[in-house]
Design an enzyme around this catalytic site. Structure first.
Site, PDB file in Angstrom:
ATOM      1  N   TYR A   1     -16.744  -4.761  57.059  1.00  0.00           N
ATOM      2  CA  TYR A   1     -16.520  -4.091  55.766  1.00  0.00           C
ATOM      3  C   TYR A   1     -17.802  -3.514  55.196  1.00  0.00           C
ATOM      4  O   TYR A   1     -17.830  -3.118  54.038  1.00  0.00           O
ATOM      5  CB  TYR A   1     -15.977  -5.084  54.722  1.00  0.00           C
ATOM      6  CG  TYR A   1     -14.858  -5.979  55.159  1.00  0.00           C
ATOM      7  CD1 TYR A   1     -13.613  -5.445  55.500  1.00  0.00           C
ATOM      8  CD2 TYR A   1     -15.017  -7.361  55.192  1.00  0.00           C
ATOM      9  CE1 TYR A   1     -12.575  -6.285  55.873  1.00  0.00           C
ATOM     10  CE2 TYR A   1     -13.982  -8.195  55.564  1.00  0.00           C
ATOM     11  CZ  TYR A   1     -12.765  -7.652  55.908  1.00  0.00           C
ATOM     12  OH  TYR A   1     -11.734  -8.481  56.261  1.00  0.00           O
TER      13      TYR A   1
ATOM     14  N   GLU B   1      -2.789 -17.547  44.223  1.00  0.00           N
ATOM     15  CA  GLU B   1      -3.216 -17.853  45.596  1.00  0.00           C
ATOM     16  C   GLU B   1      -4.682 -17.489  45.818  1.00  0.00           C
ATOM     17  O   GLU B   1      -5.001 -16.651  46.665  1.00  0.00           O
ATOM     18  CB  GLU B   1      -2.348 -17.047  46.589  1.00  0.00           C
ATOM     19  CG  GLU B   1      -0.855 -17.250  46.456  1.00  0.00           C
ATOM     20  CD  GLU B   1      -0.043 -16.234  47.279  1.00  0.00           C
ATOM     21  OE1 GLU B   1      -0.605 -15.212  47.731  1.00  0.00           O
ATOM     22  OE2 GLU B   1       1.152 -16.478  47.476  1.00  0.00           O
ATOM     23  N   PRO B   2      -5.594 -18.088  45.064  1.00  0.00           N
ATOM     24  CA  PRO B   2      -6.994 -17.705  45.210  1.00  0.00           C
ATOM     25  C   PRO B   2      -7.619 -18.227  46.495  1.00  0.00           C
ATOM     26  O   PRO B   2      -7.325 -19.341  46.932  1.00  0.00           O
ATOM     27  CB  PRO B   2      -7.661 -18.365  43.997  1.00  0.00           C
ATOM     28  CG  PRO B   2      -6.821 -19.557  43.713  1.00  0.00           C
ATOM     29  CD  PRO B   2      -5.418 -19.176  44.072  1.00  0.00           C
TER      30      PRO B   2
ATOM     31  N   TYR C   1     -13.959 -16.244  54.338  1.00  0.00           N
ATOM     32  CA  TYR C   1     -13.859 -15.252  55.409  1.00  0.00           C
ATOM     33  C   TYR C   1     -15.124 -15.227  56.251  1.00  0.00           C
ATOM     34  O   TYR C   1     -15.551 -14.190  56.748  1.00  0.00           O
ATOM     35  CB  TYR C   1     -13.520 -13.854  54.844  1.00  0.00           C
ATOM     36  CG  TYR C   1     -12.294 -13.911  53.957  1.00  0.00           C
ATOM     37  CD1 TYR C   1     -11.031 -14.067  54.510  1.00  0.00           C
ATOM     38  CD2 TYR C   1     -12.400 -13.878  52.564  1.00  0.00           C
ATOM     39  CE1 TYR C   1      -9.911 -14.177  53.711  1.00  0.00           C
ATOM     40  CE2 TYR C   1     -11.282 -13.993  51.751  1.00  0.00           C
ATOM     41  CZ  TYR C   1     -10.040 -14.146  52.332  1.00  0.00           C
ATOM     42  OH  TYR C   1      -8.936 -14.264  51.531  1.00  0.00           O
TER      43      TYR C   1
ATOM     44  N   ARG D   1     -11.167 -16.486  48.100  1.00  0.00           N
ATOM     45  CA  ARG D   1     -12.579 -16.163  47.921  1.00  0.00           C
ATOM     46  C   ARG D   1     -13.182 -16.724  46.625  1.00  0.00           C
ATOM     47  O   ARG D   1     -14.290 -17.256  46.628  1.00  0.00           O
ATOM     48  CB  ARG D   1     -12.716 -14.634  47.916  1.00  0.00           C
ATOM     49  CG  ARG D   1     -14.141 -14.130  47.948  1.00  0.00           C
ATOM     50  CD  ARG D   1     -14.161 -12.613  47.683  1.00  0.00           C
ATOM     51  NE  ARG D   1     -13.160 -11.899  48.432  1.00  0.00           N
ATOM     52  CZ  ARG D   1     -13.366 -11.313  49.615  1.00  0.00           C
ATOM     53  NH1 ARG D   1     -14.569 -11.324  50.145  1.00  0.00           N
ATOM     54  NH2 ARG D   1     -12.377 -10.691  50.236  1.00  0.00           N
TER      55      ARG D   1
ATOM     56  N   ARG E   1     -18.235 -10.106  58.240  1.00  0.00           N
ATOM     57  CA  ARG E   1     -18.026  -9.233  57.082  1.00  0.00           C
ATOM     58  C   ARG E   1     -19.001  -8.053  56.997  1.00  0.00           C
ATOM     59  O   ARG E   1     -18.571  -6.946  56.692  1.00  0.00           O
ATOM     60  CB  ARG E   1     -18.034 -10.046  55.783  1.00  0.00           C
ATOM     61  CG  ARG E   1     -16.930 -11.112  55.740  1.00  0.00           C
ATOM     62  CD  ARG E   1     -16.816 -11.792  54.386  1.00  0.00           C
ATOM     63  NE  ARG E   1     -16.334 -10.858  53.388  1.00  0.00           N
ATOM     64  CZ  ARG E   1     -17.064 -10.232  52.500  1.00  0.00           C
ATOM     65  NH1 ARG E   1     -18.354 -10.452  52.422  1.00  0.00           N
ATOM     66  NH2 ARG E   1     -16.531  -9.377  51.667  1.00  0.00           N
TER      67      ARG E   1
ATOM     68  N   GLY F   1      -6.967 -12.738  45.056  1.00  0.00           N
ATOM     69  CA  GLY F   1      -7.708 -11.482  44.990  1.00  0.00           C
ATOM     70  C   GLY F   1      -8.857 -11.425  44.010  1.00  0.00           C
ATOM     71  O   GLY F   1      -9.603 -10.438  44.000  1.00  0.00           O
TER      72      GLY F   1
ATOM     73  N   CYS G   1     -24.512  -7.889  71.763  1.00  0.00           N
ATOM     74  CA  CYS G   1     -24.775  -6.568  72.321  1.00  0.00           C
ATOM     75  C   CYS G   1     -23.892  -5.509  71.671  1.00  0.00           C
ATOM     76  O   CYS G   1     -22.974  -4.969  72.307  1.00  0.00           O
ATOM     77  CB  CYS G   1     -24.572  -6.599  73.825  1.00  0.00           C
ATOM     78  SG  CYS G   1     -25.658  -7.810  74.569  1.00  0.00           S
ATOM     79  N   GLU G   2     -24.120  -5.268  70.405  1.00  0.00           N
ATOM     80  CA  GLU G   2     -23.398  -4.260  69.627  1.00  0.00           C
ATOM     81  C   GLU G   2     -24.353  -3.768  68.554  1.00  0.00           C
ATOM     82  O   GLU G   2     -25.022  -4.572  67.912  1.00  0.00           O
ATOM     83  CB  GLU G   2     -22.192  -4.883  68.883  1.00  0.00           C
ATOM     84  CG  GLU G   2     -21.110  -5.492  69.725  1.00  0.00           C
ATOM     85  CD  GLU G   2     -20.084  -4.480  70.225  1.00  0.00           C
ATOM     86  OE1 GLU G   2     -20.107  -3.319  69.800  1.00  0.00           O
ATOM     87  OE2 GLU G   2     -19.258  -4.895  71.066  1.00  0.00           O
TER      88      GLU G   2
HETATM   89  C1  LIG Z   1      -5.725 -13.018  51.561  1.00  0.00           C
HETATM   90  C2  LIG Z   1      -4.645 -13.397  50.647  1.00  0.00           C
HETATM   91  C3  LIG Z   1      -4.917 -14.186  49.521  1.00  0.00           C
HETATM   92  C4  LIG Z   1      -6.286 -14.604  49.106  1.00  0.00           C
HETATM   93  O1  LIG Z   1      -7.087 -13.527  48.721  1.00  0.00           O
HETATM   94  P1  LIG Z   1      -8.512 -13.780  48.052  1.00  0.00           P
HETATM   95  O2  LIG Z   1      -9.043 -12.414  47.820  1.00  0.00           O
HETATM   96  O3  LIG Z   1      -9.340 -14.535  49.015  1.00  0.00           O
HETATM   97  O4  LIG Z   1      -8.295 -14.530  46.782  1.00  0.00           O
HETATM   98  C5  LIG Z   1      -3.845 -14.582  48.747  1.00  0.00           C
HETATM   99  N1  LIG Z   1      -2.575 -14.215  49.049  1.00  0.00           N
HETATM  100  C6  LIG Z   1      -2.293 -13.458  50.123  1.00  0.00           C
HETATM  101  C7  LIG Z   1      -0.884 -13.095  50.411  1.00  0.00           C
HETATM  102  C8  LIG Z   1      -3.318 -13.013  50.952  1.00  0.00           C
HETATM  103  O5  LIG Z   1      -3.026 -12.246  52.005  1.00  0.00           O
END
Ligand SMILES: *Cc1c(COP(=O)(O)O)cnc(C)c1O
Length: 419
Positions: free
Chosen positions: A316, A273-274, A372, A276, A312, A239, A343-344
């Protein structure tokens, strides 16, 4: 993003000119910098220092085999959300032992696959999932290592679609439910309680929500310890945000140092769990202006990449910086929309943006598209997906070929008897 910079007026990725790549492979294409990927991953490692840890790259952000292999060779594990992602991870030579499996909708077949390969941990998101996993484990005669994903109910202050740690989101279990789930799992001979997990959202640009979540998790960990449950892993999810324009997120090293500091008394292995923050600024989407036109006040640049290639902006309303591949005069900017061929009306890459005068054939780079980007692309409007290029210093390699029209109809058939 200093892996992308101008040299003699041309935008380069490391030591390779994006114009040269365009001449060889055509447009549009994604281009990734291997050195940026490595540096971002290394920054995570530096932050941890001697603390026990595992950095599991979030495969959904960029699942190209060359990207996975590059990170895996540096010691990365993987955070997966499907059997398909596990297949990719194994193909890229990341050992199953370094894989954690997240997601609210794992199927029986996916569980069987992951369990037989021997992944590190299933991040279980509901009691029904726990029951099915136990059933699968029993049938296979192999205990399933689990954590529960808890929903710490912290506000990540990010876009509502990428906020996942609030009570109103579909993810994980509330703190109270988690306790009762752990109690049930304890009594299950086919489940091995291994960890605890959370993931509060994406593109988070301040430390507070992460530390807040960790503090709540720590309370839960001590309650579990009192219940006689000892964990090996504390998984804090991903995140961490990146700078798309003016955001100033913590750097991976700062972010991890702050976590390590807050987790000082914990002796579990810390998992993050990075996605992005490792690959987002490692990639660009290069596209060519097909036509320019003006409708009344508005100027449009119609380019050969669309929302099916980079979703994206439409999904978003995300901002991606637009740079011209040939450096231009910064003083002569005029507002314009960069739109795709789909076509959107929602098919745009940038809206109302001050841009230099572009001509038919001008190349532009849509910056910060490494996460993403390709993974969310589709064949909408029967458009072949674009190639992915990886740059290694002064050379580049096509690490995924451009799809063909034949690829588009693969697996389709017309019944013999006709319509
Ligand atoms: C999407 C996701 C991530 C990665 O998120 P980033 O914002 O890209 O770092 C990590 N863990 C889980 C469970 C996710 O769904």
């Amino acid at each position: 993003m200093d892996c992308f910079s101008y040299k003699d007026g041309i935008l380069f990725c490391e030591q390779v000119s994006l114009e040269n790549i365009a001449n060889e492979v055509g447009t549009p294409f994604y281009c990734y910098s291997s050195s940026h990927l490595k540096e971002r991953f290394a920054a995570y490692k530096r932050g941890f220092g001697t603390k026990k840890h595992l950095v599991c790259f979030a495969v959904k952000s960029n699942s190209n085999l060359a990207v996975l292999n590059c990170l895996g060779s540096l010691g990365a594990g993987a955070d997966i959300v499907s059997g398909g992602e596990l297949y990719r991870v194994l193909k890229a030579n990341i050992p199953a032992k370094r894989v954690v499996y997240s997601g609210v909708g794992k199927t029986r077949q996916e569980m069987e696959y992951a369990l037989s390969e021997g992944i590190a941990m299933f991040n279980v998101e509901s009691e029904q999932e726990m029951i099915l996993l136990s059933e699968v484990a029993k049938k296979m005669g192999k205990k399933a290592p689990i954590s529960f994903r808890v929903n710490p109910d912290v506000d990540a202050k990010t876009h509502p679609y990428i906020s996942t740690g609030l009570k109103k989101n579909k993810f994980g279990l509330s703190m109270e439910r988690a306790i009762s789930a752990y109690e049930k799992a304890m009594k299950d001979p086919w489940l091995e309680i291994t960890g605890i997990d959370c993931h509060i959202g994406s593109q988070i640009v301040e430390m507070a929500p992460f530390l807040d979540a960790l503090r709540r998790l720590k309370k839960l960990v001590s309650r579990l310890t009192d219940m006689g449950i000892c964990l090996s892993y504390i998984d804090l999810g991903g995140g961490l945000g990146i700078s798309y324009s003016k955001e100033t997120p913590p750097q991976p090293e700062e972010y991890i140092s702050a976590i390590v500091n807050e987790a000082a008394e914990l002796d579990q292995t810390i998992i993050v769990e990075p996605g992005r923050s490792i690959c987002g600024n490692a990639g660009v989407l290069v596209t060519k202006v097909l036509y320019t036109k003006e409708n009344g006040q508005k100027r449009f640049y119609i380019v050969d990449a669309g929302m099916n290639d980079l979703g994206r902006p439409s999904l978003y309303d995300a901002y991606h910086e637009i740079r011209t591949v040939r450096q231009t005069d910064k003083d002569k900017l005029a507002e314009a929309d960069v739109v795709g061929p789909i076509c959107e009306t929602g098919d745009f890459l940038a809206r109302s943006r001050p841009l230099p005068q572009l001509e038919q054939g001008s190349l532009i780079a849509v910056m910060s598209s490494g996460a993403y980007g390709f993974t969310m692309s589709s064949n909408y409007n029967s458009r072949p997906r674009v190639p992915e290029i990886m740059v290694y210093g002064d050379r580049f390699q096509v690490v995924r070929e451009r799809e063909t029209w034949q690829d588009l109809v693969k697996g389709e058939s017309i019944p013999e008897e006709g319509c």
